[in-house]
Design a protein around this motif. Structure first.
Motif, PDB file in Angstrom:
ATOM      1  N   UNK A 117       0.647  -0.782   0.332  1.00 55.03           N
ATOM      2  CA  UNK A 117      -0.126  -0.337  -0.347  1.00 55.03           C
ATOM      3  C   UNK A 117       0.276   1.215   0.279  1.00 55.03           C
ATOM      4  N   UNK A 118       0.303   1.767  -0.265  1.00 58.71           N
ATOM      5  CA  UNK A 118       1.688   3.901  -1.106  1.00 58.71           C
ATOM      6  C   UNK A 118       0.819   4.890  -0.781  1.00 58.71           C
ATOM      7  N   UNK A 119       0.700   5.217   0.446  1.00 60.06           N
ATOM      8  CA  UNK A 119      -0.461   5.896   0.914  1.00 60.06           C
ATOM      9  C   UNK A 119      -0.216   8.106  -0.339  1.00 60.06           C
ATOM     10  N   UNK A 120      -0.709   7.957  -1.277  1.00 56.66           N
ATOM     11  CA  UNK A 120      -0.204   9.106  -1.621  1.00 56.66           C
ATOM     12  C   UNK A 120      -0.700  10.328  -0.476  1.00 56.66           C
ATOM     13  N   UNK A 121       0.307  11.565  -0.091  1.00 56.61           N
ATOM     14  CA  UNK A 121       0.394  12.028   0.208  1.00 56.61           C
ATOM     15  C   UNK A 121      -0.192  13.833   0.164  1.00 56.61           C
ATOM     16  N   UNK A 122       0.116  13.471  -1.633  1.00 56.22           N
ATOM     17  CA  UNK A 122       0.018  15.091  -1.774  1.00 56.22           C
ATOM     18  C   UNK A 122      -0.962  15.451  -1.550  1.00 56.22           C
ATOM     19  N   UNK A 123      -0.652  17.166  -2.140  1.00 54.13           N
ATOM     20  CA  UNK A 123      -1.751  18.215  -0.857  1.00 54.13           C
ATOM     21  C   UNK A 123      -2.232  18.303   0.276  1.00 54.13           C
ATOM     22  N   UNK A 124      -1.221  17.083   0.814  1.00 59.05           N
ATOM     23  CA  UNK A 124      -1.894  16.936   2.575  1.00 59.05           C
ATOM     24  C   UNK A 124      -0.382  17.433   3.104  1.00 59.05           C
ATOM     25  N   UNK A 125      -0.626  17.648   4.676  1.00 53.86           N
ATOM     26  CA  UNK A 125       0.155  18.399   5.175  1.00 53.86           C
ATOM     27  C   UNK A 125       1.120  17.328   5.936  1.00 53.86           C
ATOM     28  N   UNK A 126       2.561  17.856   6.779  1.00 52.43           N
ATOM     29  CA  UNK A 126       3.019  17.162   7.057  1.00 52.43           C
ATOM     30  C   UNK A 126       2.683  16.247   7.559  1.00 52.43           C
TER      31      UNK A 126
ATOM     32  N   UNK B 279       4.568   2.795   6.193  1.00 53.34           N
ATOM     33  CA  UNK B 279       5.712   2.926   5.642  1.00 53.34           C
ATOM     34  C   UNK B 279       6.061   3.038   4.152  1.00 53.34           C
ATOM     35  N   UNK B 280       4.853   3.561   3.465  1.00 61.15           N
ATOM     36  CA  UNK B 280       5.698   3.101   1.582  1.00 61.15           C
ATOM     37  C   UNK B 280       4.357   4.284   1.686  1.00 61.15           C
ATOM     38  N   UNK B 281       4.954   5.460   1.167  1.00 60.84           N
ATOM     39  CA  UNK B 281       4.295   7.179   1.335  1.00 60.84           C
ATOM     40  C   UNK B 281       4.859   7.427  -0.832  1.00 60.84           C
ATOM     41  N   UNK B 282       3.459   7.565  -1.576  1.00 59.43           N
ATOM     42  CA  UNK B 282       3.778   8.336  -3.096  1.00 59.43           C
ATOM     43  C   UNK B 282       3.627   9.655  -2.514  1.00 59.43           C
ATOM     44  N   UNK B 283       3.989  10.429  -3.890  1.00 60.07           N
ATOM     45  CA  UNK B 283       4.167  12.383  -4.424  1.00 60.07           C
ATOM     46  C   UNK B 283       4.185  12.410  -5.230  1.00 60.07           C
ATOM     47  N   UNK B 284       3.798  13.310  -5.852  1.00 58.48           N
ATOM     48  CA  UNK B 284       3.533  13.003  -7.580  1.00 58.48           C
ATOM     49  C   UNK B 284       3.785  14.416  -8.099  1.00 58.48           C
ATOM     50  N   UNK B 285       5.108  15.120  -7.166  1.00 60.22           N
ATOM     51  CA  UNK B 285       5.493  16.253  -8.263  1.00 60.22           C
ATOM     52  C   UNK B 285       7.128  16.406  -7.592  1.00 60.22           C
ATOM     53  N   UNK B 286       8.190  16.337  -8.387  1.00 57.23           N
ATOM     54  CA  UNK B 286       9.424  16.448  -8.047  1.00 57.23           C
ATOM     55  C   UNK B 286       9.675  17.466  -6.640  1.00 57.23           C
ATOM     56  N   UNK B 287       9.051  18.145  -6.737  1.00 52.04           N
ATOM     57  CA  UNK B 287       9.320  19.223  -5.534  1.00 52.04           C
ATOM     58  C   UNK B 287       9.061  18.925  -4.350  1.00 52.04           C
ATOM     59  N   UNK B 288       8.129  18.502  -4.237  1.00 52.03           N
ATOM     60  CA  UNK B 288       7.164  18.001  -2.982  1.00 52.03           C
ATOM     61  C   UNK B 288       7.980  16.232  -2.639  1.00 52.03           C
TER      62      UNK B 288
ATOM     63  N   UNK C 205       0.672  -5.124  -7.333  1.00 56.22           N
ATOM     64  CA  UNK C 205       1.280  -5.577  -6.490  1.00 56.22           C
ATOM     65  C   UNK C 205       1.583  -4.267  -5.781  1.00 56.22           C
ATOM     66  N   UNK C 206       0.890  -3.311  -6.102  1.00 58.56           N
ATOM     67  CA  UNK C 206       1.720  -1.304  -5.103  1.00 58.56           C
ATOM     68  C   UNK C 206       0.019  -1.166  -5.792  1.00 58.56           C
ATOM     69  N   UNK C 207      -0.986  -0.913  -4.570  1.00 55.55           N
ATOM     70  CA  UNK C 207      -1.529   0.245  -5.106  1.00 55.55           C
ATOM     71  C   UNK C 207      -1.484   1.498  -4.246  1.00 55.55           C
ATOM     72  N   UNK C 208      -2.074   2.745  -5.265  1.00 50.90           N
ATOM     73  CA  UNK C 208      -2.046   3.504  -4.852  1.00 50.90           C
ATOM     74  C   UNK C 208      -2.806   4.787  -4.078  1.00 50.90           C
ATOM     75  N   UNK C 209      -2.978   5.021  -2.759  1.00 48.87           N
ATOM     76  CA  UNK C 209      -3.765   6.038  -2.932  1.00 48.87           C
ATOM     77  C   UNK C 209      -3.544   7.762  -1.918  1.00 48.87           C
ATOM     78  N   UNK C 210      -4.822   8.147  -2.310  1.00 48.39           N
ATOM     79  CA  UNK C 210      -5.047   9.273  -1.412  1.00 48.39           C
ATOM     80  C   UNK C 210      -5.558   9.040  -0.872  1.00 48.39           C
ATOM     81  N   UNK C 211      -6.902   9.708  -1.262  1.00 49.63           N
ATOM     82  CA  UNK C 211      -8.303  10.291  -0.605  1.00 49.63           C
ATOM     83  C   UNK C 211      -8.328   9.092   0.466  1.00 49.63           C
ATOM     84  N   UNK C 212      -9.135   7.769   0.450  1.00 50.25           N
ATOM     85  CA  UNK C 212      -8.927   7.140   1.187  1.00 50.25           C
ATOM     86  C   UNK C 212      -8.452   6.514   2.349  1.00 50.25           C
ATOM     87  N   UNK C 213      -6.845   7.306   2.280  1.00 48.02           N
ATOM     88  CA  UNK C 213      -6.413   7.479   3.611  1.00 48.02           C
ATOM     89  C   UNK C 213      -6.420   8.537   3.962  1.00 48.02           C
ATOM     90  N   UNK C 214      -6.136  10.029   3.620  1.00 50.24           N
ATOM     91  CA  UNK C 214      -5.671  11.483   3.904  1.00 50.24           C
ATOM     92  C   UNK C 214      -7.657  11.916   3.785  1.00 50.24           C
TER      93      UNK C 214
END
Ligand SMILES: *Cc1c(COP(=O)(O)O)cnc(C)c1O
Length: 229
Positions: free
Chosen positions: A35-44, A56-65, A215-224
């Motif tokens: 499970x990859x938690x996509x944290x884009x736009x959510x805060x620290x 443990x696994x987090x994802x971002x969709x912007x290089x600077x972020x 084998x990898x799912x990328x979830x943002x809103x379902x978590x955050x």
């Protein structure tokens, strides 16, 4: 615990249970699903709450972020995945920092990542993005061109192709795209045993993706929770 932490922990628990149930329906073990938690736009604080709930696994969709989040706390004990569209002039922010780049969508991007990795005596693990839903608005190689592209990319020193990723077309049934991606992965794996990963499934369709072999799912809103913008 703050209310936000409690909510994120509860959502994570729900997501993990949903993944386990989908895996069971498909006769799969959850041990092969990350499970990859996509944290884009959510805060620290949101990232820390998820980490504290065992994520443990987090994802971002912007290089600077991605670079900023990693550099702000390299000792946070999490792995960062890059899941978005990567411009070649931003490769240095991501290569070496990301445990896995999910979105290699051109030969030139693959070359740029490999060059950066070689400069630092590294091998960058990547997935090749495939436009399995044949959506004109989505990046990625077509199903037809992917095998040749992948055969070429895996020959480049400094880069290791570990699988394929897709984002299905908006509004269409995602299952056929997931099946096409899995079939492609199965065919590639016969020649290239290191091609194992299938990155597919987001908050709206991850149950289907797990049923079809993700084998990898990328979830943002379902978590955050809902994203403001
Ligand atoms: C934002 C994003 C996700 C997560 O999307 P949700 O719908 O919030 O789960 C997954 N993959 C990619 C490539 C993304 O950009």
């Amino acid at each position: 615990m703050s209310e936000m932490s409690t909510t994120i922990a509860a959502r994570l628990e729900h997501v993990r249970r949903t993944i386990a149930e989908a895996a069971e329906r498909a006769g799969r073990s959850t041990s092969g699903i990350t499970l990859v938690a996509v944290s884009k736009t959510f805060d620290d604080d949101a990232v820390r709450a998820a980490r504290d709930a065992g994520q443990v696994d987090f994802g971002e969709s912007r290089a600077k972020a991605l670079a900023a989040r990693h550099d702000a706390d390299p000792a946070l004990g999490v792995r960062w995945h890059f899941v978005g569209r990567l411009q070649r002039n931003k490769v240095s922010l991501v290569a070496g920092t990301a445990t896995l780049i999910h979105s290699v969508d051109s030969m030139r991007l693959a070359e740029a990542i490999a060059t950066e990795a070689r400069d630092h005596q590294r091998v960058q693990r990547v997935l090749v993005q495939v436009n399995a839903g044949e959506d004109p608005d989505k990046a990625g190689f077509s199903i037809d061109e992917a095998p040749t592209a992948i055969a070429r990319i895996r020959e480049i020193p400094g880069i290791s192709v570990q699988g394929v990723m897709t984002i299905p077309a908006l509004g269409a049934d995602p299952r056929p795209a997931f099946v096409r991606l899995r079939t492609l992965r199965d065919e590639l794996r016969e020649s290239f045993p290191e091609i194992v990963h299938l990155s597919m499934g987001m908050s709206g369709d991850y149950e289907l993706a797990v049923e079809e072999g993700a084998t990898l799912v990328r979830l943002g809103t379902a978590i955050f929770g809902p994203r403001d913008g």
